[in-house]
Scaffold this active site. Structure first.
Site, PDB file in Angstrom:
ATOM      1  N   HIS A   1      -0.815  -0.912   6.648  1.00 52.63           N
ATOM      2  CA  HIS A   1      -0.468   0.280   7.424  1.00 52.63           C
ATOM      3  C   HIS A   1       0.464  -0.039   8.596  1.00 52.63           C
ATOM      4  CE1 HIS A   1      -3.788   3.278   5.973  1.00 52.63           C
ATOM      5  NE2 HIS A   1      -3.037   2.801   4.985  1.00 52.63           N
TER       6      HIS A   1
ATOM      7  N   ASP B   1       0.836  -1.200   0.000  1.00 52.39           N
ATOM      8  CA  ASP B   1       0.000   0.000   0.000  1.00 52.39           C
ATOM      9  C   ASP B   1       0.871   1.250   0.000  1.00 52.39           C
ATOM     10  OD1 ASP B   1      -2.088   1.792   0.221  1.00 52.39           O
ATOM     11  OD2 ASP B   1      -2.407   1.437   2.353  1.00 52.39           O
TER      12      ASP B   1
ATOM     13  N   GLU C   1      -2.120  10.749  -0.658  1.00 56.90           N
ATOM     14  CA  GLU C   1      -3.383  10.007  -0.613  1.00 56.90           C
ATOM     15  C   GLU C   1      -3.709   9.577   0.802  1.00 56.90           C
ATOM     16  OE1 GLU C   1      -5.837   6.209  -0.810  1.00 56.90           O
ATOM     17  OE2 GLU C   1      -3.931   6.684   0.153  1.00 56.90           O
TER      18      GLU C   1
END
Length: 560
Positions: free
Chosen positions: A495, A336, A370
């Site tokens: 994350h 990610d 983002e």
């Protein structure tokens, strides 16, 4: 803010840690990768590993390896006939996408993070070095002369680590299973833990009508944004806010989230078990919360790469292909969204070196910021206010190599805006056609706008894209369909510091890269693309400012 369980000396069911608790994940875990030449910040430097962290990392890597093996046993790369395409050269373009080359880009991103504090977050040196790498790759492969679109961001940061304690008569016992929410305010406060006096989720001001000022509000996740909960609590006199998880499905662990703007005091997220233990105590529990935070203005950037350029190229039906380049501060962000960014980069390189007869100009983009609210893609769309009618569609690739993957395709037929529903559905069908031709399973994902395609659909531009899953738990039905492990997250390292090059499923990365190449190759060579993506857009809508719509774009689970 991530922590693990230890034993407790008080009757709170183990929500406070002791010396025999395991260590937190460390941002610097000493991973060794083949390091290609990458730009490095002068401030950067490799950081030695922490011994305890290596054990934690090894366990996570083992889990991810088991998941990847389980997925690989069920589904390998297929070599079936491609579905109908308008260009004979599209098949060559699809075949040119190779997972080894995509992985080389991901190794470069890993090396950049290792050299710059363990992350590639917007506004920080690791992101700037990531921009330099993408620009270098585009330039060296003669793709384009990249344009750097700078913009300002207001970035939240913790000046020093936050602290969370249960305050007893003679001692302060730390609660380590918590996070400091993005845009938490500063403060060093002590107060009695109290739930809302109405609904436990605290989404309405009336839920705090009998709340005692000076207490710490302990609020359950769900039904509204974290910001709404915190605002209601502080307005009723709370000195701090603790938001604990819902206790259902994947919503058990520590809550990580953003509040959108700076709050009036400390706001922490914690797990369902911690929250329930605090509220279930037979006597009043006093909580101490210390947070020292700031919002700093920084400059970050998007990368814009139009291809091809020249008078003979039609630029009135552009295809904007985007992926966010930034990570969260907690880790290197290789899945990610290094995976989407590296795929996007390889799509650009192979298109420039291939033989596609381009009918519609492609604009390859890498978005900044983002992770703090779709700011890069919003900035780009806002900058194109006078030329939005030249954009035919947007393709978005955000997380394409999750270790416990699904093949997720944005469900364009669910578009809230009826003017783009048919066109977005047609884009969806191109991805689906590819998967079906290769006898690969797929799942239609909600068309929510919670990634960088959001700003495009907000102004009436159709979109489509791919997603292999984040923190949500894979079901048994999905395990049967896609392989992998049921009752485990699609991406256990979402994350986190362990989102490294070892957190990538190569098969998913390749199949998604080729699905992206098929869709992009087909769209870019279509002379009559209007028939596929025709919409009933209004000039007024396309001229509307996105900056006033920002609060509508809740990204993944970070806002509520």
């Amino acid at each position: 803010g991530v922590a693990v369980w230890g034993l407790s000396a008080v009757g709170l069911g183990g929500i406070v840690s002791s010396d025999n608790g395991m260590a937190d994940w460390d941002d610097h875990h000493g991973m060794v990768v083949d390091e290609p030449h990458v730009p490095r910040s002068e401030q950067g430097g490799l950081v030695p590993a922490n011994g305890k962290c290596i054990l934690c990392l090894a366990l996570m890597i083992l889990l991810v390896s088991i998941i990847i093996f389980a997925s690989a046993v069920a589904f390998f790369v297929r070599d079936g006939e491609l579905p109908f395409s308008l260009s004979d050269s599209v098949e060559d373009y699809v075949d040119s996408i190779d997972s080894d080359r995509i992985m080389e880009h991901l190794k470069a991103f890993q090396a950049i993070a290792d050299a710059n504090g363990g992350n590639r977050a917007a506004g920080l040196p690791g992101y700037d070095a990531s921009v330099e790498y993408v620009v270098m790759a585009l330039t060296e492969n003669d793709v384009c002369e990249p344009q750097i679109q700078e913009f300002q961001i207001f970035q939240f940061e913790e000046v020093r680590p936050s602290e969370f304690h249960v305050v007893g008569a003679d001692e302060r016992l730390p609660i380590e299973e918590f996070s400091t929410m993005t845009y938490s305010g500063s403060g060093n406060v002590v107060g009695v833990a109290s739930p809302p006096t109405g609904s436990p989720v605290g989404c309405n001001a009336s839920d705090f009508s009998r709340f005692i000022p000076g207490h710490v509000a302990v609020v359950k996740r769900g039904e509204c944004t974290f910001a709404e909960k915190a605002t209601n609590a502080f307005a009723s006199g709370a000195v701090g806010v603790v938001i604990f998880n819902e206790g259902t499905g994947s919503r058990m662990g520590v809550v990580y989230g953003t509040l959108g703007s700076l709050q009036d005091g400390p706001v922490f997220g914690t797990s369902y078990l911690v929250g329930e233990s605090i509220l279930a105590s037979s006597s009043s529990v006093q909580l101490s919360m210390m947070a020292d935070t700031a919002v700093v203005e920084r400059t970050t950037a998007n990368i814009i790469c139009p291809w091809p350029v020249g008078e003979e190229v039609k630029t009135d039906k552009q295809i904007v292909v985007g992926s966010h380049l930034d990570s969260v501060p907690a880790g290197p962000g290789i899945n990610d969204n290094g995976s989407g960014s590296a795929t996007n980069l390889e799509l650009a390189i192979q298109m420039a070196q291939g033989s596609l007869e381009i009918a519609n100009q492609v604009v390859f983009c890498w978005w900044g910021a983002e992770e703090i609210g779709l700011l890069g893609s919003e900035n780009y769309v806002e900058s194109r206010r006078d030329t939005l009618d030249q954009i035919a569609l947007n393709l978005n690739f955000d997380m394409t190599g999750s270790p416990n993957y699904i093949y997720g395709v944005y469900n364009g037929s669910d578009a809230e805006d009826v003017t783009i529903r048919k066109a977005s559905y047609n884009i969806e069908r191109l991805f689906v056609n590819y998967y079906e031709s290769q006898e690969l399973p797929y799942k239609l994902e909600p068309f929510t706008g919670r990634s960088d395609y959001g700003p495009f659909i907000e102004v009436g531009i159709p979109a489509g894209g791919l997603f292999t899953g984040a923190e949500v738990t894979k079901t048994e039905e999905e395990r049967i369909k896609f392989g992998g492990l049921a009752n485990a997250a699609y991406d256990p390292c979402y994350h986190k510091a362990c989102d490294t090059v070892y957190n990538i499923d190569h098969i998913a990365l390749l199949n998604n890269g080729r699905a992206a190449a098929y869709t992009l190759g087909t769209l870019s060579t279509m002379e009559d693309i209007d028939e596929l993506v025709a919409t009933s857009q209004s000039t007024d809508r396309r001229g509307r400012s996105l900056l006033q719509q920002h609060q509508r774009l809740w990204w993944k689970d970070d806002w509520m």
